[in-house]
Enzyme design. Sequence first.
Site, PDB file in Angstrom:
ATOM      1  N   GLY A  38     -59.806  36.323  38.603  1.00 21.04           N
ATOM      2  CA  GLY A  38     -59.835  35.923  40.010  1.00 21.04           C
ATOM      3  C   GLY A  38     -59.323  37.017  40.917  1.00 21.04           C
ATOM      4  O   GLY A  38     -59.182  38.163  40.494  1.00 21.04           O
ATOM      5  N   ASN A  39     -59.059  36.668  42.167  1.00 23.23           N
ATOM      6  CA  ASN A  39     -58.485  37.631  43.103  1.00 23.23           C
ATOM      7  C   ASN A  39     -57.537  36.905  44.045  1.00 23.23           C
ATOM      8  O   ASN A  39     -57.376  35.697  43.959  1.00 23.23           O
ATOM      9  CB  ASN A  39     -59.591  38.393  43.855  1.00 23.23           C
ATOM     10  CG  ASN A  39     -60.442  37.465  44.690  1.00 23.23           C
ATOM     11  OD1 ASN A  39     -59.971  36.875  45.652  1.00 23.23           O
ATOM     12  ND2 ASN A  39     -61.707  37.302  44.297  1.00 23.23           N
ATOM     13  N   ARG A  40     -56.898  37.642  44.933  1.00 27.15           N
ATOM     14  CA  ARG A  40     -55.794  37.093  45.736  1.00 27.15           C
ATOM     15  C   ARG A  40     -56.224  36.367  47.011  1.00 27.15           C
ATOM     16  O   ARG A  40     -55.390  35.954  47.796  1.00 27.15           O
ATOM     17  CB  ARG A  40     -54.837  38.222  46.133  1.00 27.15           C
ATOM     18  CG  ARG A  40     -54.139  38.854  44.964  1.00 27.15           C
ATOM     19  CD  ARG A  40     -53.160  39.902  45.455  1.00 27.15           C
ATOM     20  NE  ARG A  40     -52.547  40.601  44.343  1.00 27.15           N
ATOM     21  CZ  ARG A  40     -51.541  40.111  43.631  1.00 27.15           C
ATOM     22  NH1 ARG A  40     -51.030  38.930  43.932  1.00 27.15           N
ATOM     23  NH2 ARG A  40     -51.050  40.804  42.626  1.00 27.15           N
ATOM     24  N   SER A  41     -57.522  36.227  47.257  1.00 30.50           N
ATOM     25  CA  SER A  41     -57.950  35.584  48.503  1.00 30.50           C
ATOM     26  C   SER A  41     -57.486  34.123  48.563  1.00 30.50           C
ATOM     27  O   SER A  41     -57.641  33.376  47.599  1.00 30.50           O
ATOM     28  CB  SER A  41     -59.473  35.636  48.604  1.00 30.50           C
ATOM     29  OG  SER A  41     -59.888  34.843  49.683  1.00 30.50           O
TER      30      SER A  41
END
Length: 231
Positions: free
Chosen positions: A36-39
């Site tokens: 995933g990512n930090r958004s």
Amino acid sequence: MAAIGRVLSPNDLEGVRVLVTAGGTREPIDPVRFVGNRSSGKQGHALADEAAARGAQVVLVTTANRPAGPTVEIVRVETAAEMEAAVLARRDADVVVMAAAVADFRPKAPADEKLKKAEGVPELVLEPTADILAALAEHKRPGQVLVGFAAETERVREQARAKLRGKGLDLLVANDVSAPGAGFEHDTNRVVVLDATGNEQDVPLTDKREVARIVFDAVVAHRKGQGHNSP
Ligand code: CTP
């Protein structure tokens, strides 16, 4: 608050169909783990609320478990492929704002069962995801406005201008995600809004709803330039 916002709004997107994407996609490794990512989705949800307050018919395709204004139609998705399907099914929108942080790569062969520690460290083989914005740009309708977002950590303007041109966009909102208080998970953001004619607008650190206002001011100005009159 949404009702008050609606009364005070310039109503300059009355009846305009706006599609917004928000949040970071999650690409499964196995049934319990993902890449995933930090958004957080905060900026995308603020954009959807702002467009709705200005009278637009808004569809928000989001991975984030957050609220949105009462008139916003929410479509929840998780992966880049689900987001692609949801967006392409609504590609006839007048304005598309791709604020989501879509994964560029995903595990090629996600496991059907949970990977067990005893089986050793897995080797993750990644494959590229489809570029949703590039697909939209390829079949862009006349008069449609496409807005991209760029998360950069260095040479923000230069990379953003290259992305605007490369993806064939009308507007691009670039943020330096390494700057204090800006980008992922924060309530505030500092961005540069660039358009295809070479204009650049610096937006100093402010809350994400104010960034949304400035982005839709730029969208309305762009539509006026195309001959659309707002009420
Ligand atoms: N985007 C998309 N589909 C993808 C990846 C990104 O539609 N598979 C969209 C994002 O929503 C954003 C814009 O493209 O509006 C820019 O995304 P970004 O990942 O920053 O750009 P890339 O072209 O993928 O370049 P890089 O990651 O190398 O900076």
